[in-house]
Design a protein around this motif. Sequence first.
Motif, PDB file in Angstrom:
ATOM      1  N   ILE A   1      40.011  -3.452  22.918  1.00  0.00           N
ATOM      2  CA  ILE A   1      39.426  -3.724  24.223  1.00  0.00           C
ATOM      3  C   ILE A   1      40.453  -4.250  25.217  1.00  0.00           C
ATOM      4  O   ILE A   1      40.334  -4.007  26.409  1.00  0.00           O
ATOM      5  CB  ILE A   1      38.220  -4.686  24.105  1.00  0.00           C
ATOM      6  N   ASP A   2      41.494  -4.915  24.750  1.00  0.00           N
ATOM      7  CA  ASP A   2      42.464  -5.477  25.695  1.00  0.00           C
ATOM      8  C   ASP A   2      43.462  -4.426  26.217  1.00  0.00           C
ATOM      9  O   ASP A   2      44.350  -4.749  26.975  1.00  0.00           O
ATOM     10  CB  ASP A   2      43.184  -6.679  25.108  1.00  0.00           C
ATOM     11  N   ARG A   3      43.291  -3.159  25.851  1.00  0.00           N
ATOM     12  CA  ARG A   3      44.192  -2.123  26.390  1.00  0.00           C
ATOM     13  C   ARG A   3      44.057  -1.994  27.903  1.00  0.00           C
ATOM     14  O   ARG A   3      44.993  -1.613  28.585  1.00  0.00           O
ATOM     15  CB  ARG A   3      43.962  -0.783  25.709  1.00  0.00           C
ATOM     16  N   PHE A   4      42.916  -2.377  28.443  1.00  0.00           N
ATOM     17  CA  PHE A   4      42.706  -2.272  29.892  1.00  0.00           C
ATOM     18  C   PHE A   4      43.386  -3.430  30.625  1.00  0.00           C
ATOM     19  O   PHE A   4      43.951  -3.238  31.680  1.00  0.00           O
ATOM     20  CB  PHE A   4      41.219  -2.195  30.211  1.00  0.00           C
ATOM     21  N   SER A   5      43.333  -4.615  30.049  1.00  0.00           N
ATOM     22  CA  SER A   5      43.993  -5.758  30.691  1.00  0.00           C
ATOM     23  C   SER A   5      45.502  -5.671  30.537  1.00  0.00           C
ATOM     24  O   SER A   5      46.246  -6.111  31.404  1.00  0.00           O
ATOM     25  CB  SER A   5      43.477  -7.079  30.119  1.00  0.00           C
ATOM     26  N   ARG A   6      45.993  -5.060  29.451  1.00  0.00           N
ATOM     27  CA  ARG A   6      47.442  -4.889  29.254  1.00  0.00           C
ATOM     28  C   ARG A   6      48.008  -3.852  30.215  1.00  0.00           C
ATOM     29  O   ARG A   6      49.150  -3.935  30.616  1.00  0.00           O
ATOM     30  CB  ARG A   6      47.738  -4.434  27.817  1.00  0.00           C
ATOM     31  N   ALA A   7      47.184  -2.868  30.597  1.00  0.00           N
ATOM     32  CA  ALA A   7      47.655  -1.785  31.476  1.00  0.00           C
ATOM     33  C   ALA A   7      47.756  -2.244  32.922  1.00  0.00           C
ATOM     34  O   ALA A   7      48.451  -1.637  33.726  1.00  0.00           O
ATOM     35  CB  ALA A   7      46.722  -0.581  31.380  1.00  0.00           C
TER      36      ALA A   7
END
Length: 169
Positions: free
Chosen positions: A162-168
């Motif tokens: 789920i944190d792939r969006f905040s990392r991007a």
Amino acid sequence: AAQFGEEVPLEARGPQMGVTEPLPHRILPVVGIWTRDKEYGAYLRQVERGNIVFGGAAERVPVDLEPGHARADPTRLPLQLRAVARLLPAIAKVAVIRTWSGCEGYVRDMLPVMGCSATTPGLFHAFGFCGHGFQLGPGVGDAMAELITTGRCETPLDDFRIDRFSRAA
């Protein structure tokens, strides 16, 4: 997820489906083709009664989130039938007896969200299957059960975090 501080770019859209009159039962597998050209991607399966259930080709229809309904668009049916006829030419001579749509969640990158919460211990996510939930469901259930009960998963889930969006960002 948003209630736990985990924003995901998720959009509600409705796939358009159709079903034909019953025919002799001959098609055992689900038949389909996926392509980035939405006019060519289509899939079908035949149920035991003989009806052919089909979808694909047409853009997803808008969803009214209050009350959570999507309406099939009859103007999209000819495009769908052309795409499905590439897989099964005989369908061009069969009557379509109904169409429908439903509400599904589509993630911006078209990958589901699966795994541990990045903010809340003991919270696990499995959503956003972008129309593939029935196909992926059994494997997702196994992977999530393993993750929840043992804290790890033999199936690699990193691409679905789920944190792939905040990392991007």
